[in-house]
Design an enzyme around this catalytic site. Structure first.
Site, PDB file in Angstrom:
ATOM      1  N   GLU A 123       8.350  58.017  21.288  1.00 32.96           N
ATOM      2  CA  GLU A 123       8.185  56.872  22.205  1.00 32.96           C
ATOM      3  C   GLU A 123       9.507  56.334  22.767  1.00 32.96           C
ATOM      4  OE1 GLU A 123       5.845  53.969  20.091  1.00 32.96           O
ATOM      5  OE2 GLU A 123       4.129  55.310  19.927  1.00 32.96           O
ATOM      6  N   ASP A 180      -7.348  59.200  18.943  1.00 29.22           N
ATOM      7  CA  ASP A 180      -8.497  58.362  18.574  1.00 29.22           C
ATOM      8  C   ASP A 180      -9.095  57.829  19.866  1.00 29.22           C
ATOM      9  OD1 ASP A 180      -6.570  56.283  19.085  1.00 29.22           O
ATOM     10  OD2 ASP A 180      -6.205  56.021  16.943  1.00 29.22           O
ATOM     11  N   HIS A 240      -4.083  58.232  22.231  1.00 24.19           N
ATOM     12  CA  HIS A 240      -4.832  57.040  21.783  1.00 24.19           C
ATOM     13  C   HIS A 240      -5.624  56.579  23.004  1.00 24.19           C
ATOM     14  CE1 HIS A 240      -2.801  56.782  17.953  1.00 24.19           C
ATOM     15  NE2 HIS A 240      -1.631  56.848  18.550  1.00 24.19           N
ATOM     16  N   GLU A 256      -2.094  62.281  18.088  1.00 25.60           N
ATOM     17  CA  GLU A 256      -2.573  61.078  17.380  1.00 25.60           C
ATOM     18  C   GLU A 256      -3.928  60.628  17.933  1.00 25.60           C
ATOM     19  OE1 GLU A 256       0.434  57.990  17.324  1.00 25.60           O
ATOM     20  OE2 GLU A 256       2.047  59.425  17.001  1.00 25.60           O
ATOM     21  N   ASN A 283       7.549  63.145  21.085  1.00 24.50           N
ATOM     22  CA  ASN A 283       6.174  62.624  21.017  1.00 24.50           C
ATOM     23  C   ASN A 283       6.096  61.304  21.772  1.00 24.50           C
ATOM     24  OD1 ASN A 283       3.498  62.843  19.691  1.00 24.50           O
ATOM     25  ND2 ASN A 283       4.122  61.035  18.524  1.00 24.50           N
TER      26      ASN A 283
HETATM   27  C1  XIL Z   1       0.990  53.241  13.350  1.00 26.53           C
HETATM   28  C2  XIL Z   1       0.232  53.270  12.043  1.00 26.53           C
HETATM   29  O1  XIL Z   1      -1.040  53.819  12.251  1.00 26.53           O
HETATM   30  C3  XIL Z   1       0.145  51.890  11.496  1.00 26.53           C
HETATM   31  O2  XIL Z   1      -0.491  51.931  10.228  1.00 26.53           O
HETATM   32  C4  XIL Z   1       1.531  51.304  11.372  1.00 26.53           C
HETATM   33  O3  XIL Z   1       1.458  50.017  10.943  1.00 26.53           O
HETATM   34  C5  XIL Z   1       2.229  51.334  12.701  1.00 26.53           C
HETATM   35  O4  XIL Z   1       2.251  52.643  13.178  1.00 26.53           O
HETATM   36  N1  XIL Z   1       2.147  55.632  17.652  1.00 26.53           N
HETATM   37  C6  XIL Z   1       2.738  56.300  16.612  1.00 26.53           C
HETATM   38  C7  XIL Z   1       2.305  56.036  15.239  1.00 26.53           C
HETATM   39  O5  XIL Z   1       3.543  57.220  16.854  1.00 26.53           O
HETATM   40  O6  XIL Z   1       3.358  56.195  14.315  1.00 26.53           O
HETATM   41  C8  XIL Z   1       1.711  54.663  15.088  1.00 26.53           C
HETATM   42  O7  XIL Z   1       1.193  54.549  13.786  1.00 26.53           O
HETATM   43  C9  XIL Z   1       0.643  54.437  16.131  1.00 26.53           C
HETATM   44  C10 XIL Z   1       1.214  54.545  17.518  1.00 26.53           C
END
Ligand code: XIL
Length: 360
Positions: free
Chosen positions: A169, A279, A247, A277, A211
């Site tokens: 990020e 969802d 996401h 990641e 990422n």
């Molecule tokens: C999130 C976790 O799911 C949480 O439990 C934590 O508190 C914060 O991080 N992008 C990412 C992940 O790359 O590492 C993040 O994970 C969600 C967004």
């Protein structure tokens, strides 16, 4: 108590209590006519349905693997790729300078190795979970700390972790270029190249990944990601892949065709791509839960199908696997974003992913 348990209790209560009811206990009119969905451990593993070269995984938490057998069993049955949800982030490992604790990261690695699962490390450089003490260091001290962190962490798992999210990020959402982070402020934009070079020195065989989120389809941010990784390659930086977090909110989605063309242009740079990641939020959709979960099934299907159709899309990771534990509930509000329900039972989303992996 869930509905099935309530029905069971109603049926059993008279027998337990010794009091004879005047009439047989009636099954309530609302009793489910269809059997409840199958358990994650009873249905075909997603990892087995995928092509052998394509990994299918999820983010896990060490404490849940340790304390909740149903969580560990469902995960181990379904997946062949493991990512730590937070245990490998720098802020988790090194709360005090020089005092590193790899206990929970090691637990996840041991769990995976005992079952022959592959592991992705996540994430070496991320503003969202950096040690707070970095802020008070001078630029040369930050550089030394970052180099130590990468050397020690990647080196610890050398040859055992197949891929690392090296930088996570780094691009700003407001079109201003690189995100304003402690790394950018102290080290300037070359911190990204430096991080990849140090990771490569610590494990030359690991796949090194950039990422990010919001760069799944086509648009300004995905152009920024594309340009960043292309420039890194031009400079000879050892980057091997790009992770598209995915996401998603089913109420406002990138187009599948745009995700496909974005993956293709990254692949044409010679990079691997992965869904890192995934969802899918459904709380903002209209309609009943059943219709929303059906919409969710379609989204999971269509996005996974894009990866399946792209030869260089080598892995799919979901950000958790059971609605019992998802970061979405904390960050966006109550939702049902994952493949299995709170009791580890199959949701339509699982069938959507399975169909896509099977090429249906
Ligand atoms: C999130 C976790 O799911 C949480 O439990 C934590 O508190 C914060 O991080 N992008 C990412 C992940 O790359 O590492 C993040 O994970 C969600 C967004």
């Amino acid at each position: 108590m869930n509905h099935a348990a309530a029905v069971l209790l109603l049926v059993l209560l008279p027998a337990c209590g010794g009091v004879r009811p005047s009439a047989p206990a009636a099954v309530p009119a609302s009793a489910p006519l269809t059997p409840s969905p199958a358990a994650a451990t009873e249905v075909e593993p997603l990892a087995a349905a995928a092509a052998p070269a394509r990994l299918v995984g999820a983010a896990v938490q060490a404490s849940l693997l340790r304390t909740e057998p149903a969580y560990a069993a469902a995960f181990a049955h379904q997946f062949d790729y493991v990512t730590a949800e937070f245990e490998m982030k720098w802020g988790q490992i090194e709360r005090q300078p020089g005092q590193r604790d790899y206990g929970r990261a090691d637990e996840i690695v041991a769990f995976a190795e005992a079952r022959g699962l592959r592991i992705k490390g996540h994430a070496l450089v991320w503003h969202g979970d950096s040690p707070a003490w970095l802020e008070s260091l001078s630029p040369p001290e930050v550089r030394i700390a970052l180099e130590d962190h990468i050397r020690t962490t990647v080196g610890r798992y050398r040859g055992r972790i197949v891929a690392w999210d090296v930088v996570n990020e780094a691009i700003a959402d407001d079109r201003s270029g690189l995100r304003d982070t402690v790394y950018l402020r102290k080290l300037g934009p070359t911190y990204i190249a430096e991080a990849f070079r140090r990771a490569h020195e610590a494990d030359p065989d690991a796949l090194l990944i950039y990422n990010d989120y919001g760069a799944e389809g086509r648009g300004r941010k995905s152009d920024d990601v594309y340009n960043l990784v292309r420039d890194l390659q031009t400079q000879g930086v050892p980057i091997g892949g790009v992770g598209l977090q995915m996401h998603l909110d089913a109420a406002s989605l990138p187009q599948a065709a745009d995700i496909a063309s974005n993956m293709r242009r990254l692949a044409e740079l010679g990079l691997l791509v992965n869904i890192s990641e995934m969802d899918v939020r459904v709380a903002r959709l209209p309609g009943s839960l059943a219709t929303r979960l059906e919409d969710q099934r379609r989204v999971y299907h269509d996005v996974v199908a894009v990866c399946v159709a792209e030869p260089r899309c080598h892995a799919i990771t979901f950000w958790g696997f059971t609605d019992r534990y998802s970061w979405i509930d904390q960050f966006y509000g109550p939702d049902d974003p994952l493949l299995f329900d709170e009791a580890y039972r199959v949701k339509p989303a699982y069938n959507g992913v399975m169909d896509a992996l099977r090429g249906r």
